[in-house]
Design a protein around this motif. Structure first.
Motif, PDB file in Angstrom:
ATOM      1  N   GLU A  39     -44.175  34.399  30.601  1.00 55.46           N
ATOM      2  CA  GLU A  39     -43.364  32.688  30.231  1.00 55.46           C
ATOM      3  C   GLU A  39     -45.523  31.561  30.702  1.00 55.46           C
ATOM      4  N   HIS A  40     -46.268  32.244  31.439  1.00 59.09           N
ATOM      5  CA  HIS A  40     -47.399  30.768  31.189  1.00 59.09           C
ATOM      6  C   HIS A  40     -47.680  30.310  30.360  1.00 59.09           C
ATOM      7  N   PRO A  41     -47.664  28.890  30.567  1.00 57.28           N
ATOM      8  CA  PRO A  41     -48.293  27.828  29.497  1.00 57.28           C
ATOM      9  C   PRO A  41     -49.460  29.113  28.682  1.00 57.28           C
ATOM     10  N   LEU A  42     -50.048  29.546  29.492  1.00 58.58           N
ATOM     11  CA  LEU A  42     -51.394  29.801  28.264  1.00 58.58           C
ATOM     12  C   LEU A  42     -51.051  30.956  27.642  1.00 58.58           C
ATOM     13  N   TYR A  43     -50.271  31.880  27.954  1.00 59.84           N
ATOM     14  CA  TYR A  43     -49.492  32.454  27.167  1.00 59.84           C
ATOM     15  C   TYR A  43     -48.799  32.193  25.675  1.00 59.84           C
ATOM     16  N   GLN A  44     -48.160  31.081  26.454  1.00 63.19           N
ATOM     17  CA  GLN A  44     -47.040  30.575  25.452  1.00 63.19           C
ATOM     18  C   GLN A  44     -47.492  29.291  24.672  1.00 63.19           C
ATOM     19  N   ALA A  45     -49.374  28.750  25.072  1.00 63.60           N
ATOM     20  CA  ALA A  45     -49.896  28.166  23.695  1.00 63.60           C
ATOM     21  C   ALA A  45     -50.855  29.386  22.730  1.00 63.60           C
ATOM     22  N   LEU A  46     -50.949  30.953  23.402  1.00 67.08           N
ATOM     23  CA  LEU A  46     -51.684  31.257  22.514  1.00 67.08           C
ATOM     24  C   LEU A  46     -50.079  31.844  21.298  1.00 67.08           C
ATOM     25  N   VAL A  47     -49.316  32.189  22.031  1.00 67.92           N
ATOM     26  CA  VAL A  47     -48.220  32.858  20.635  1.00 67.92           C
ATOM     27  C   VAL A  47     -48.159  31.392  19.489  1.00 67.92           C
ATOM     28  N   ARG A  48     -48.160  30.153  20.234  1.00 68.53           N
ATOM     29  CA  ARG A  48     -47.865  28.891  18.950  1.00 68.53           C
ATOM     30  C   ARG A  48     -49.669  29.441  18.486  1.00 68.53           C
ATOM     31  N   HIS A  49     -50.875  29.074  18.527  1.00 68.67           N
ATOM     32  CA  HIS A  49     -52.281  28.915  18.391  1.00 68.67           C
ATOM     33  C   HIS A  49     -52.508  27.668  18.794  1.00 68.67           C
ATOM     34  N   ASP A  50     -52.080  26.998  20.037  1.00 69.04           N
ATOM     35  CA  ASP A  50     -51.930  25.912  20.052  1.00 69.04           C
ATOM     36  C   ASP A  50     -53.216  25.353  21.002  1.00 69.04           C
ATOM     37  N   TYR A  51     -54.024  25.220  20.115  1.00 74.95           N
ATOM     38  CA  TYR A  51     -55.246  24.865  21.526  1.00 74.95           C
ATOM     39  C   TYR A  51     -55.170  23.857  22.127  1.00 74.95           C
ATOM     40  N   GLU A  52     -54.892  22.459  20.892  1.00 71.89           N
ATOM     41  CA  GLU A  52     -55.125  21.461  21.241  1.00 71.89           C
ATOM     42  C   GLU A  52     -54.255  20.811  22.589  1.00 71.89           C
ATOM     43  N   GLY A  53     -52.605  21.642  22.086  1.00 70.44           N
ATOM     44  CA  GLY A  53     -52.360  21.076  22.985  1.00 70.44           C
ATOM     45  C   GLY A  53     -52.682  21.699  24.732  1.00 70.44           C
ATOM     46  N   TYR A  54     -52.981  22.952  24.411  1.00 69.21           N
ATOM     47  CA  TYR A  54     -53.618  24.043  25.923  1.00 69.21           C
ATOM     48  C   TYR A  54     -54.805  23.032  26.286  1.00 69.21           C
ATOM     49  N   ALA A  55     -55.359  21.944  25.435  1.00 66.86           N
ATOM     50  CA  ALA A  55     -56.608  21.681  25.986  1.00 66.86           C
ATOM     51  C   ALA A  55     -55.894  20.161  26.508  1.00 66.86           C
ATOM     52  N   ARG A  56     -54.852  19.841  25.659  1.00 68.07           N
ATOM     53  CA  ARG A  56     -54.658  18.441  26.643  1.00 68.07           C
ATOM     54  C   ARG A  56     -54.063  18.528  28.173  1.00 68.07           C
ATOM     55  N   ILE A  57     -52.912  19.865  28.180  1.00 62.81           N
ATOM     56  CA  ILE A  57     -53.241  19.928  29.562  1.00 62.81           C
ATOM     57  C   ILE A  57     -54.152  20.210  30.733  1.00 62.81           C
ATOM     58  N   LEU A  58     -55.004  21.311  30.530  1.00 63.59           N
ATOM     59  CA  LEU A  58     -56.010  21.431  31.092  1.00 63.59           C
ATOM     60  C   LEU A  58     -57.191  20.489  31.545  1.00 63.59           C
ATOM     61  N   LEU A  59     -57.085  19.801  30.243  1.00 62.54           N
ATOM     62  CA  LEU A  59     -57.925  17.567  30.568  1.00 62.54           C
ATOM     63  C   LEU A  59     -57.082  16.893  31.255  1.00 62.54           C
ATOM     64  N   ASP A  60     -55.735  17.019  31.783  1.00 59.55           N
ATOM     65  CA  ASP A  60     -55.146  15.964  32.647  1.00 59.55           C
ATOM     66  C   ASP A  60     -55.202  17.099  33.991  1.00 59.55           C
ATOM     67  N   GLU A  61     -55.429  17.887  33.965  1.00 57.45           N
ATOM     68  CA  GLU A  61     -55.911  19.014  34.889  1.00 57.45           C
ATOM     69  C   GLU A  61     -56.591  18.071  35.804  1.00 57.45           C
ATOM     70  N   ARG A  62     -58.208  18.383  34.611  1.00 58.93           N
ATOM     71  CA  ARG A  62     -59.126  17.941  35.139  1.00 58.93           C
ATOM     72  C   ARG A  62     -59.356  17.117  36.138  1.00 58.93           C
ATOM     73  N   ARG A  63     -58.533  15.928  35.292  1.00 63.27           N
ATOM     74  CA  ARG A  63     -58.695  14.520  35.028  1.00 63.27           C
ATOM     75  C   ARG A  63     -58.846  14.554  36.860  1.00 63.27           C
ATOM     76  N   GLN A  64     -57.001  14.360  36.792  1.00 58.88           N
ATOM     77  CA  GLN A  64     -56.262  14.763  38.422  1.00 58.88           C
ATOM     78  C   GLN A  64     -56.711  15.388  39.432  1.00 58.88           C
ATOM     79  N   ALA A  65     -57.609  16.184  39.178  1.00 64.00           N
ATOM     80  CA  ALA A  65     -58.101  17.406  40.605  1.00 64.00           C
ATOM     81  C   ALA A  65     -59.857  16.879  40.206  1.00 64.00           C
ATOM     82  N   GLY A  66     -60.440  15.891  39.299  1.00 65.70           N
ATOM     83  CA  GLY A  66     -61.628  15.400  39.940  1.00 65.70           C
ATOM     84  C   GLY A  66     -62.889  16.938  39.397  1.00 65.70           C
ATOM     85  N   PHE A  67     -62.729  16.398  37.917  1.00 63.47           N
ATOM     86  CA  PHE A  67     -63.984  18.129  37.388  1.00 63.47           C
ATOM     87  C   PHE A  67     -64.513  17.393  36.440  1.00 63.47           C
TER      88      PHE A  67
END
Length: 725
Positions: free
Chosen positions: A599-627
């Motif tokens: 159920e991990h979001p990374l694996y669920q994104a792989l099932v959908r071949h959804d690079y763009e969606g997972y990239a949005r999640i990671l970029l939101d995390e980076r913005r909030q964390a300051g990276f």
């Protein structure tokens, strides 16, 4: 008398002055042999000045200026000076790293390789001699008779090579034969595939660009990204310009070289990577510098190859961390390549199915131009479905769960190929004693010794330390030591037991270390001599195997819990890339991933071949964390005999940092994730800023203060835009 200002490879951020009687400004960019201490070393002349700030009696004379190669251009020296300033390294060190090893020494420059054959023609005197030669001179008469029929290349003349060359030299000296001016064949292009609509639009967009622009060629695996940039290269060569193509790993160069040579008949193709023989690499560097090369293919070091007619720069798999050098001059070949393209006013193409988050962010804010390829290029080819095997339900036995084993058996029955991906070489990650808890640790690093059962050795994959496999526990004497976990060797053994009739091929650094071995393994795969491939990241990207229909990922979860904030991005990229090896031709593919966290979001994104969606999640995390990419980073790193010494140096260094109005933030020193390597303890101090300009200003002043300081028994460096912590 003139004075040379020379850049030499020493850890001091300055140039060195030498006397030279016949110096002129025409010598700027030439190599020079100079005395330094008790040694004589090769440096590069950066400037020639009429006087020096040092007293003349304290200046030593340059030994000799090396004029056996063209001088390095001002543009090339400017690129080196940019890297020196941006990455906070002495200019001499940058130039030393950028030159091939052969050109860092005073050894003779390798002779040019003559790729254009000599063509010879018969003269009037030769025609007369042909008629008067005695009949017993059959070889001479035959050669002259052939030339009487018309000019011929050397290979078209009959005698064996050594005799042929001797006779031609003799005939030229006699005036019977003359050498015609050599004419290089104009590079051609073989359009082997019909382009899709998306490919045509991408090619047109890049071809219409007459100046600097960064294009992100974002296409799913198998969408024909290589075909796009090959067509753009054809247009570049047609305009009389040169092209530079960089790939992240040496393993990717054989297939790309074969494709480029077959598609561009008549083009001069040069390779540049660290595994090449020294003379060959130096010769390629010089051929590119002289303009004789049409296309340069290489790894990250190719970014420094001089190209006077550069018209296009391509960075394939731009997201790969291998483009960042982790020793010496710690540069990003991708970023240096973009800077070089900007200075030359030419387009640069970043190609990837899974771009780095920095690149994707730049495309999202229109700093880069996005060129999407959303469908696979071969007719009928589709992205393979990804299925997750819940290891909590289907417990793996010796690393392989029952659904994966069944899928492998089905492919074997159909004569199709399977790839099992496990990014860990060796037999097992560690040898352990269950009785007392001893594990096989490296005596020089804070990591484990890996079991290599075939060689009966324990090896450290960081420092190279090796030891025989212990017969008993060194702590308690227990004879029952067990390998824990699995690497590619152990997985290969398991597969051999499960599928005794299958042809199993393992591809990792241990089996494919030399270039010739690697190419041989790829030929075996392509010719169908392997049924099951067991591989590390060597097989994860850039390869096209038409009969590969199943990809199995054996130990995916290992990458979920890294302390590096870049780990989720890299893990998704790696798994999406390896998944893309399946079903690239007409045969449908499938990807099976064994995991305890389906159920991990990374694996669920792989099932959908959804690079763009997972990239949005990671970029939101980076913005909030300051990276990054929302701020910029550098790290001051120290190596010492103990962690305390390294931390103490970093605290002293922080006290030397220039004052900052909160535009630059310094964090407290801390040990690195892998604290000890090769007997040295490592620590770091992270620096962040929302402004790249302010960070660079800060680093320049701080670096000068550090170089001026006196620090005993510690090695330090600044890593700008670090990727590993």
């Amino acid at each position: 008398m003139g004075f040379l200002r020379v850049a030499i490879d020493v850890p001091l951020p300055r140039l060195f002055d030498y006397r030279c009687e016949a110096a002129s400004r025409e010598d700027i960019g030439l190599r020079v042999v100079v005395p330094f201490g008790k040694k004589k070393i090769v440096g590069v002349i950066i400037d020639v000045v009429p006087s020096s700030d040092l007293p003349q009696e304290k200046l030593r004379a340059a030994e000799r200026v090396l004029r056996d190669m063209p001088r390095l251009s001002r543009e090339w020296l400017a690129l080196a000076q940019f890297c020196s300033a941006y990455y906070q390294r002495p200019l001499g060190e940058v130039i030393h790293a950028a030159l091939p090893p052969r050109l860092r020494s005073a050894k003779p420059v390798p002779a040019p390789v003559q790729e254009v054959e000599c063509v010879f023609a018969l003269t009037e005197a030769g025609d007369t001699a042909r008629a008067t030669l005695p009949a017993r001179n059959r070889t001479r008469r035959a050669l002259l008779e052939r030339l009487a029929a018309g000019p011929a290349a050397e290979s078209e003349l009959a005698p064996p090579a050594a005799q042929r060359r001797r006779l031609i030299r003799e005939f030229i000296a006699s005036g019977w034969v003359r050498e015609l001016p050599r004419m290089r064949q104009k590079p051609g292009f073989v359009a082997a595939h019909n382009l899709t609509g998306e490919q045509k639009r991408a090619v047109a967009a890049i071809r219409q660009c007459a100046n600097f622009r960064v294009f992100l060629l974002h296409g799913i695996t198998g969408s024909g990204k290589t075909e796009v940039y090959l067509h753009v290269i054809a247009a570049t060569l047609g305009a009389g310009r040169q092209a530079l193509v960089m790939v992240p790993e040496i393993a990717l160069t054989p297939a790309l070289e074969a494709a480029v040579r077959s598609r561009f008949p008549g083009a001069r193709v040069i390779l540049q990577h660290s595994a090449m023989p020294g003379a060959e690499r130096a010769r390629g560097f010089l051929d590119a510098q002289s303009g004789d090369a049409d296309i340069v293919l290489g790894t990250r070091l190719a970014v420094f190859v001089p190209l006077p007619r550069l018209g296009l720069l391509v960075i394939d798999e731009e997201q790969d961390p291998s483009f960042k050098q982790q020793e010496g001059l710690r540069y990003s070949a991708r970023d240096v390549g973009i800077m070089r393209a900007r200075e030359c006013g030419v387009p640069v193409v970043l190609s990837s199915a899974t771009p780095s988050l920095e690149t994707w962010h730049h495309a999202a804010i229109d700093r880069y131009t996005l060129l999407p390829l959303s469908r696979r290029a071969p007719h009928g080819a589709e992205l393979p479905p990804v299925r997750l095997i819940d290891a909590n339900v289907h417990a793996p036995r010796d690393g392989i769960a029952e659904p994966l084993q069944q899928a492998i058996a089905e492919r074997l029955a159909r004569g199709e190929q399977t790839l099992l991906f496990l990014n860990r070489r060796g037999y097992a990650p560690v040898l352990a004693c269950a009785q007392c808890g001893w594990v096989s640790g490296c005596p020089r690093c804070s990591t484990r010794l890996v079991v290599h059962l075939k060689d009966r050795q324990l090896r450290c994959h960081h420092c190279g330390h090796a030891a025989p496999i212990a017969r008993s526990c060194p702590d308690c004497g227990n004879l029952d030591l067990a390998p824990i976990g699995r690497g590619t060797q152990r997985l290969e053994t398991t597969l051999t037991e499960r599928f005794p009739a299958a042809r199993i091929l393992r591809m990792d650094k241990d089996t494919a270390g030399a270039r010739g071995k690697l190419e041989g393994l790829f030929r075996r795969i392509e010719s169908g001599e392997a049924d099951i491939l067991v591989g590390t990241q060597i097989l994860a990207k850039g390869h096209h195997f038409e009969r590969m229909t199943l990809v199995g990922v054996v130990n995916a979860d290992a990458g979920l819990f890294s302390a590096n904030y870049r780990a989720p991005e890299r893990m998704f990229q790696q798994l999406e890339q390896v998944a893309g090896r399946a079903g690239r031709a007409g045969l449908p593919g499938e990807v099976l991933i064994q995991t305890r966290f389906p159920e991990h979001p990374l694996y669920q994104a792989l099932v959908r071949h959804d690079y763009e969606g997972y990239a949005r999640i990671l970029l939101d995390e980076r913005r909030q964390a300051g990276f990054p990419p929302f701020l910029f980073e550098a790290a001051l790193r120290a190596e010492a005999a103990s962690t305390d010494s390294a931390i103490r140096f970093l605290r002293d260094a922080a006290a030397l940092a220039p004052a900052s109005d909160d535009a630059v933030i310094l964090f407290d020193p801390a040990p690195m994730t892998l604290e000890r390597i090769a007997g040295m303890s490592r620590a770091q101090l992270l620096v962040q800023s929302a402004s790249r300009t302010r960070l660079q200003t800060f680093l320049t002043a701080w670096s000068a203060a550090l170089y001026a300081g006196r620090f005993a028994r510690v090695r330090w460096h600044i890593d700008v835009d670090p990727t590993d912590f």
